[in-house]
Every structure is written in structure tokens, then in C-alpha cells.
Design a protein around this motif. Structure first.
Motif, PDB file in Angstrom:
ATOM      1  N   VAL A   1     -40.065  85.046  35.590  1.00  0.00           N
ATOM      2  CA  VAL A   1     -39.140  83.987  36.015  1.00  0.00           C
ATOM      3  C   VAL A   1     -37.859  83.947  35.194  1.00  0.00           C
ATOM      4  N   SER A   2     -37.841  84.611  34.046  1.00  0.00           N
ATOM      5  CA  SER A   2     -36.681  84.523  33.148  1.00  0.00           C
ATOM      6  C   SER A   2     -35.354  84.901  33.791  1.00  0.00           C
ATOM      7  N   PRO A   3     -35.305  85.952  34.656  1.00  0.00           N
ATOM      8  CA  PRO A   3     -34.003  86.298  35.242  1.00  0.00           C
ATOM      9  C   PRO A   3     -33.378  85.171  36.063  1.00  0.00           C
ATOM     10  N   GLN A   4     -34.195  84.228  36.558  1.00  0.00           N
ATOM     11  CA  GLN A   4     -33.665  83.117  37.351  1.00  0.00           C
ATOM     12  C   GLN A   4     -33.380  81.875  36.507  1.00  0.00           C
ATOM     13  N   LEU A   5     -33.696  81.933  35.217  1.00  0.00           N
ATOM     14  CA  LEU A   5     -33.523  80.762  34.354  1.00  0.00           C
ATOM     15  C   LEU A   5     -32.244  80.865  33.531  1.00  0.00           C
ATOM     16  N   LYS A   6     -31.689  79.708  33.195  1.00  0.00           N
ATOM     17  CA  LYS A   6     -30.572  79.693  32.268  1.00  0.00           C
ATOM     18  C   LYS A   6     -31.093  80.041  30.877  1.00  0.00           C
ATOM     19  N   HIS A   7     -30.209  80.558  30.019  1.00  0.00           N
ATOM     20  CA  HIS A   7     -30.622  81.015  28.688  1.00  0.00           C
ATOM     21  C   HIS A   7     -31.276  79.897  27.888  1.00  0.00           C
ATOM     22  N   LYS A   8     -30.720  78.712  27.961  1.00  0.00           N
ATOM     23  CA  LYS A   8     -31.275  77.597  27.200  1.00  0.00           C
ATOM     24  C   LYS A   8     -32.668  77.238  27.709  1.00  0.00           C
ATOM     25  N   THR A   9     -32.864  77.305  29.036  1.00  0.00           N
ATOM     26  CA  THR A   9     -34.180  77.012  29.612  1.00  0.00           C
ATOM     27  C   THR A   9     -35.195  78.067  29.202  1.00  0.00           C
ATOM     28  N   GLN A  10     -34.785  79.333  29.213  1.00  0.00           N
ATOM     29  CA  GLN A  10     -35.672  80.403  28.749  1.00  0.00           C
ATOM     30  C   GLN A  10     -36.142  80.130  27.324  1.00  0.00           C
ATOM     31  N   ALA A  11     -35.199  79.810  26.463  1.00  0.00           N
ATOM     32  CA  ALA A  11     -35.532  79.569  25.057  1.00  0.00           C
ATOM     33  C   ALA A  11     -36.462  78.366  24.920  1.00  0.00           C
ATOM     34  N   SER A  12     -36.224  77.328  25.721  1.00  0.00           N
ATOM     35  CA  SER A  12     -37.064  76.133  25.666  1.00  0.00           C
ATOM     36  C   SER A  12     -38.488  76.454  26.117  1.00  0.00           C
ATOM     37  N   TYR A  13     -38.623  77.187  27.218  1.00  0.00           N
ATOM     38  CA  TYR A  13     -39.954  77.550  27.717  1.00  0.00           C
ATOM     39  C   TYR A  13     -40.703  78.399  26.684  1.00  0.00           C
ATOM     40  N   ARG A  14     -40.008  79.367  26.115  1.00  0.00           N
ATOM     41  CA  ARG A  14     -40.651  80.258  25.142  1.00  0.00           C
ATOM     42  C   ARG A  14     -41.125  79.460  23.924  1.00  0.00           C
ATOM     43  N   SER A  15     -40.299  78.529  23.478  1.00  0.00           N
ATOM     44  CA  SER A  15     -40.666  77.708  22.327  1.00  0.00           C
ATOM     45  C   SER A  15     -41.895  76.844  22.630  1.00  0.00           C
ATOM     46  N   LEU A  16     -41.940  76.243  23.805  1.00  0.00           N
ATOM     47  CA  LEU A  16     -43.070  75.395  24.178  1.00  0.00           C
ATOM     48  C   LEU A  16     -44.359  76.205  24.303  1.00  0.00           C
ATOM     49  N   ILE A  17     -44.253  77.404  24.873  1.00  0.00           N
ATOM     50  CA  ILE A  17     -45.432  78.264  25.013  1.00  0.00           C
ATOM     51  C   ILE A  17     -45.949  78.679  23.635  1.00  0.00           C
ATOM     52  N   ASN A  18     -45.039  79.118  22.774  1.00  0.00           N
ATOM     53  CA  ASN A  18     -45.460  79.633  21.466  1.00  0.00           C
ATOM     54  C   ASN A  18     -45.938  78.540  20.512  1.00  0.00           C
ATOM     55  N   SER A  19     -45.354  77.357  20.614  1.00  0.00           N
ATOM     56  CA  SER A  19     -45.677  76.320  19.632  1.00  0.00           C
ATOM     57  C   SER A  19     -46.755  75.341  20.095  1.00  0.00           C
ATOM     58  N   LEU A  20     -46.871  75.106  21.393  1.00  0.00           N
ATOM     59  CA  LEU A  20     -47.794  74.081  21.865  1.00  0.00           C
ATOM     60  C   LEU A  20     -48.878  74.577  22.827  1.00  0.00           C
ATOM     61  N   ILE A  21     -48.545  75.522  23.687  1.00  0.00           N
ATOM     62  CA  ILE A  21     -49.526  75.964  24.683  1.00  0.00           C
ATOM     63  C   ILE A  21     -50.460  77.028  24.127  1.00  0.00           C
ATOM     64  N   ASN A  22     -49.903  78.097  23.565  1.00  0.00           N
ATOM     65  CA  ASN A  22     -50.756  79.188  23.078  1.00  0.00           C
ATOM     66  C   ASN A  22     -51.684  78.796  21.927  1.00  0.00           C
ATOM     67  N   PRO A  23     -51.200  78.052  20.930  1.00  0.00           N
ATOM     68  CA  PRO A  23     -52.115  77.700  19.834  1.00  0.00           C
ATOM     69  C   PRO A  23     -53.365  76.950  20.295  1.00  0.00           C
ATOM     70  N   ALA A  24     -53.237  76.128  21.329  1.00  0.00           N
ATOM     71  CA  ALA A  24     -54.378  75.324  21.789  1.00  0.00           C
ATOM     72  C   ALA A  24     -55.146  75.981  22.924  1.00  0.00           C
ATOM     73  N   LEU A  25     -54.441  76.666  23.831  1.00  0.00           N
ATOM     74  CA  LEU A  25     -55.074  77.164  25.058  1.00  0.00           C
ATOM     75  C   LEU A  25     -54.927  78.659  25.275  1.00  0.00           C
ATOM     76  N   GLY A  26     -54.166  79.335  24.422  1.00  0.00           N
ATOM     77  CA  GLY A  26     -53.822  80.730  24.670  1.00  0.00           C
ATOM     78  C   GLY A  26     -54.997  81.674  24.815  1.00  0.00           C
ATOM     79  N   ASP A  27     -56.077  81.441  24.086  1.00  0.00           N
ATOM     80  CA  ASP A  27     -57.230  82.339  24.131  1.00  0.00           C
ATOM     81  C   ASP A  27     -58.233  81.960  25.216  1.00  0.00           C
TER      82      ASP A  27
END
Length: 392
Positions: A83-109
């Protein structure tokens, strides 16, 4: 008397395990024999399960169990890359930060198919317990919801676990709606050329990032137009030029007074058509926090006002325009594709309007038309609060 003849099974296989329970196996659409996800107390239970699985396959509802074993971490990475090619740069960075900091640590595995609404509810509760803001929690949930919806759409899992989850409420914050004259005081109190920048926020309704990204070529002084086709945003500390929010480019008409101010400012600029209108003393693009601290907040204080943000000027502009010229006109000037966004977030009732409506309604009840002016809702109050866009 002949005994009952055992019926032959025409789909799948059932065998008795050493434990005494029964295992069912079935051929998927690809012909591969797969075991059921559980064992059964009787062969009849196993046969019933096989019959349901056969119907799933025939109806096209069958999902490969191996797909559901994909982890949230792996699927989130694949989804974000897609989905990144359709997202604005700031939105990409926000999504990546949320995934790495909040989603993956709790649910990633966790495997996609293992997630349930209670899993997501517990995750939301844990973030709330840790003291994360309602805004941050809701942002993380929205990203997970998109990830899981994509998993459903791609037949990775049968349904999304992001359903029926209660999210923390956002605190109700109202923008500080200024009168046009109060905004004019801020403009007059600001250092040059930032007075012109602030005037664009208040009297053209630009977003701060849109004003930061304006270039010489975007200004038509003689025609009185400003082209808004770029936005300057910070993503992970880096400045990025992109299209405006929701990709809504627009051509705005501005008043003669503001056009003259812009014209005088353009005369001081060096560089060609791509030169930015507003920069740091060293010629670099502006950063919001630094600009606000150095130029905007001092102007607000000098104007005798408090608790005013740059965004409040845009909200004020939307309110003035909606009150005097209608929500659709305000939506165009603010760059909203949907007028409901303007109504929900920007246009606010102007003080005194309810009294004016009551007076007008009383005249109507008496069979008279209200006198033109303030009672009609289109006149200008003495302090300009009715919505007149006073020149600056």
C-alpha cells in the motif's frame, strides 16, 4: 437377517487414533490431503465435519489453513509494502512507526488465524493501562484493522478480529475561533515576512504545511490567485514535499490587500519560479515547531491573545466562510472533498447567531420579513464577527 451395510465415504478419510479419538482428513481444491484442525470423539462427528468442509470447498468459501498460519509481523510487512506507493510519505512513516512500536511487539508473532476480538480488546486495554493517549491507541487500532481487513480480502483468514472492540474516547477539543479582526491583530503583530504567511492561514484557509510549501510560481499577484498544490511535512525528522492532504489541489482567490502584500514579498525573493516563499534565515524550509516558537506564538502574545494555534486560524477561516457563504464554499477553500468534514471539524456557530435567528423567527410569526442587516444573518457586526473577511 442381513446386518446393516456400512455406507462408503465418498469424501475425505477418517481413522481411529491410538487415543481412541478420530482424525479426519480431506482433499483441498489443489488435491493435497489435509488434516482437520481438531480430532473427534466419534467417527460420526468426523463425518459431519467432512460434510461441512466439502460444502465450503464447493461454495468457494474454503481457505487454505497454511495461509492463516502467517504471522501478523510477516503479513503487516507485506501489506505495508503493497500500500505504500499510494500513501503520502508522512502516512507511510506513521504506519511503519505504529506497526513497529505497538502492533508487532504485542501481536507480531501471533498467527493471523489465531487472533480473536478478545485478543484485540486485550491489546487495546494494555495500551490504555500503559497510559498511551486515546489518539495513539485509535491510530494503532485503525492500522491493525486495515492489515486484518486485507488478510480477509486475500483469503488469509475468514474474518477480521477487529470487530466489536471498544476504543477509548477522544477528548472533545474545540478550536479557538477568532473574529476576523482578532486574526488581523495577529498578522499586524508578526515579524515580516511571517505576517504574510499568517495572513494566508487566516484569510485563505491554508494548512500550515501548504503555506510552508508555496513557491513563487504558485502566486498570481495580478489575478489574485494562489495555487495550492504542495504540502511540506515532517516524517521521522525528515522534511518531505508532497501533495496536499487527500491530494486535493486547489486554486484560491485572495483579496487585493493580501495579493499586494504577497507581491511586495515576492520582490524581495531571490531565485527562480521554484523559490520557496517562506524559509529560515539560512534559506532552508521551515519546520513547524521552530517556526511557531520563533514567530507565531510571539505574534499571538503581542496581539493580546492566548491559546491560539496556527490551526485555529484555518478553523476560523472555515467558520467565517461557512457562516457567510455556505459550507460548500468553505469546503472548497479548505480543500475538503466532502463538506461533512468541514462541518464536523471546522465550521462552528458564530456567537450571536442564535439570537438573530430567534428575532427573525418572531418576525416571521408576526407575518413580517426581518429587517435587512444583522437579523438576516448576513450583515457584519461592529467587531467583524459576522464573518466578513476584512482586508489585511
Amino acid at each position: 437377517m442381513a446386518g446393516k451395510r456400512k455406507s462408503r465415504r465418498n469424501f475425505g478419510r477418517v481413522r481411529k487414533l491410538p487415543s481412541g479419538r478420530f482424525q479426519a482428513r480431506y482433499p483441498g481444491p489443489d488435491g493435497v490431503l489435509r488434516p482437520a484442525d481438531r480430532t473427534f470423539a466419534t467417527s460420526t462427528d468426523a463425518d459431519r465435519w467432512l460434510a461441512k468442509k466439502r460444502i465450503e470447498i464447493e461454495d468457494g468459501r474454503w481457505l487454505d489453513p497454511a495461509e492463516g498460519q502467517t504471522t501478523v509481523r510477516d503479513w503487516a510487512a507485506r501489506w505495508l509494502a503493497a500500500v505504500s506507493p499510494q500513501l503520502k510519505h508522512k502516512t507511510q512513516a506513521s504506519y511503519r512507526s505504529l506497526i513497529n512500536s505497538l502492533i508487532n511487539p504485542a501481536l507480531g508473532d501471533r498467527e493471523l488465524s489465531s487472533l480473536r476480538p478478545i485478543t484485540v480488546t486485550e491489546w487495546v486495554a494494555s495500551m490504555n493501562t500503559r497510559g498511551l493517549s486515546a489518539s495513539r491507541i485509535r491510530q494503532a487500532y485503525r492500522v491493525l484493522s486495515q492489515i486484518m481487513r486485507a488478510a480477509v480480502d486475500n483469503d488469509m483468514t475468514a474474518q477480521t478480529p477487529c470487530r466489536g472492540v471498544k476504543l477509548p474516547r477522544m477528548p472533545q477539543t474545540e478550536p479557538h475561533i477568532l473574529t476576523p479582526l482578532e486574526a488581523s491583530r495577529i498578522v499586524r503583530s508578526a515579524a515580516k515576512p511571517h505576517d504574510v504567511l499568517i495572513a494566508l492561514l487566516a484569510y485563505a484557509g491554508l494548512r500550515v504545511g501548504e503555506a510552508f510549501a508555496l513557491r513563487r510560481v504558485d502566486i498570481d499577484v495580478f489575478g489574485g490567485f494562489v495555487l495550492v498544490d504542495e504540502n511540506l511535512a515532517e516524517a521521522n525528522g525528515a522534511l518531505v514535499f508532497d501533495t496536499p492532504k487527500s491530494h486535493q489541489k486547489r486554486l484560491l482567490r485572495i483579496g487585493p490587500s493580501l495579493a499586494k502584500r504577497l507581491g511586495r514579498h515576492l520582490e524581495t525573493l531571490s531565485g527562480g519560479d521554484d523559490a520557496l516563499l517562506f524559509t529560515t534565515p539560512g534559506g532552508k524550509p521551515l519546520r513547524y515547531n521552530q517556526w511557531r516558537k520563533a514567530y507565531f506564538d510571539p505574534a499571538v502574545s503581542a496581539a493580546g491573545l492566548t491559546d491560539v494555534t496556527p490551526h485555529d486560524l484555518r478553523a476560523s477561516h472555515g467558520t467565517w466562510v461557512a457562516d457567510r457563504y455556505g459550507v460548500m464554499t468553505a469546503a472548497h477553500r479548505l480543500g475538503h472533498s466532502n463538506a461533512s468534514v468541514t462541518t464536523r471539524h471546522y465550521a462552528r456557530p458564530v456567537a450571536g447567531r442564535d439570537d438573530q435567528v430567534a428575532e427573525a423567527a418572531d418576525s416571521w410569526l408576526s407575518g413580517h420579513e426581518p429587517a435587512p442587516g444583522a437579523r438576516s444573518g448576513h450583515g457584519e457586526d461592529e467587531d467583524g464577527s459576522a464573518g466578513a473577511l476584512v482586508p489585511v
